[in-house]
Design an enzyme around this catalytic site. Structure first.
Site, PDB file in Angstrom:
ATOM      1  N   LYS A  83      32.737  38.969  44.822  1.00 12.48           N
ATOM      2  CA  LYS A  83      33.660  37.505  45.029  1.00 12.48           C
ATOM      3  C   LYS A  83      34.519  37.557  46.206  1.00 12.48           C
ATOM      4  CE  LYS A  83      38.174  36.868  41.705  1.00 12.48           C
ATOM      5  NZ  LYS A  83      39.687  37.850  41.292  1.00 12.48           N
ATOM      6  N   LEU A  84      34.825  36.065  46.466  1.00 10.16           N
ATOM      7  CA  LEU A  84      34.152  36.115  48.236  1.00 10.16           C
ATOM      8  C   LEU A  84      35.362  35.019  48.305  1.00 10.16           C
ATOM      9  CD1 LEU A  84      30.432  35.408  49.338  1.00 10.16           C
ATOM     10  CD2 LEU A  84      31.966  37.515  49.510  1.00 10.16           C
TER      11      LEU A  84
END
Ligand code: G3P
Length: 217
Positions: A83-84
């Site tokens: 997750k970014l």
């Protein structure tokens, strides 16, 4: 529409996985804090409980450091989705990590243009935050509808993962808007099955069945 659960509480995840309705899990640093447990330990446990994608979020803010953290998180299990955050560095890291063959979930999306950029960066999932938009009096569901149209216009593979869901109506409206996935808090997910007329009807059927004096087995 797929259901992910938005929690790092492994006992909740275990319960929901047993229903066969759970397609994945999303976590974030706030949910890890709430679990009170070390991130690596909790993510390893979740990945063993659920076959589908498990989102684990980086905490670096500069692309190279995000890539290093993302690779480390991806090493935990094959079903990790890195997750970014939706920043320029996040998008740069997204391109590098997807080119490596990893799943990436681009989070903190609040506009259709941000979602367009994430798809162009090769994201596997885009996470528009419905509830947080509603909190500031912007229609969060309209964002889901806009992203759906844009992704369909250009046949992007990126899945629309509706996040920051607060109610059963949010879930229904996401399904109507064509979201690919909804990530839902455990209480909201469990609440979807409830209807007072179901309870009332079942009570009546069981009472009448008891009066027949019969047994099926
Ligand atoms: O995982 C991100 C998202 O679902 C957060 O929800 O309720 O903190 O806005 P919320």
């Amino acid at each position: 529409m797929k259901f992910f659960v938005d929690t790092a509480d492994t006992s909740e995840i275990k319960d929901l996985a047993a229903t066969g309705l759970l397609d994945g899990v999303t976590t974030n640093p706030s949910l890890i804090l709430k679990s009170g447990r070390p991130m690596r330990e909790v993510i390893e446990e979740i990945c063993a409980l659920v076959e589908g994608p498990v989102s684990a979020e980086v905490t670096a803010t500069e692309a190279d450091a995000m890539i290093a953290e993302g690779r480390k998180l991806a090493g935990i299990a094959d079903n990790i989705a890195i997750k970014l955050p939706l920043t320029l560095d996040g998008l740069k890291a997204c391109r590098a990590l997807t080119d490596d063959g990893h799943m990436v979930n681009v989070t903190l999306c609040f506009s259709a243009n941000q979602a367009l950029l994430a798809a162009k960066a090769g994201a596997s999932f885009i996470s528009p935050f419905i509830g947080r938009l509603d909190d500031v009096h912007v229609d969060g569901m309209e964002l889901i509808r806009e992203i759906r149209v844009i992704y369909d216009n250009y046949a992007f593979d990126t899945e629309v993962l509706a996040a920051s869901i607060r109610s059963a109506n949010h879930v229904k409206d996401c399904a109507l808007a064509g979201a690919d996935v909804a990530t839902v808090p455990p209480a909201v997910l469990k609440g979807l099955v409830k209807h007072p007329l179901t309870d009332k009807g079942l009570e009546q059927f069981l009472a009448d069945w008891a009066k027949t004096g019969q047994s099926i087995l």
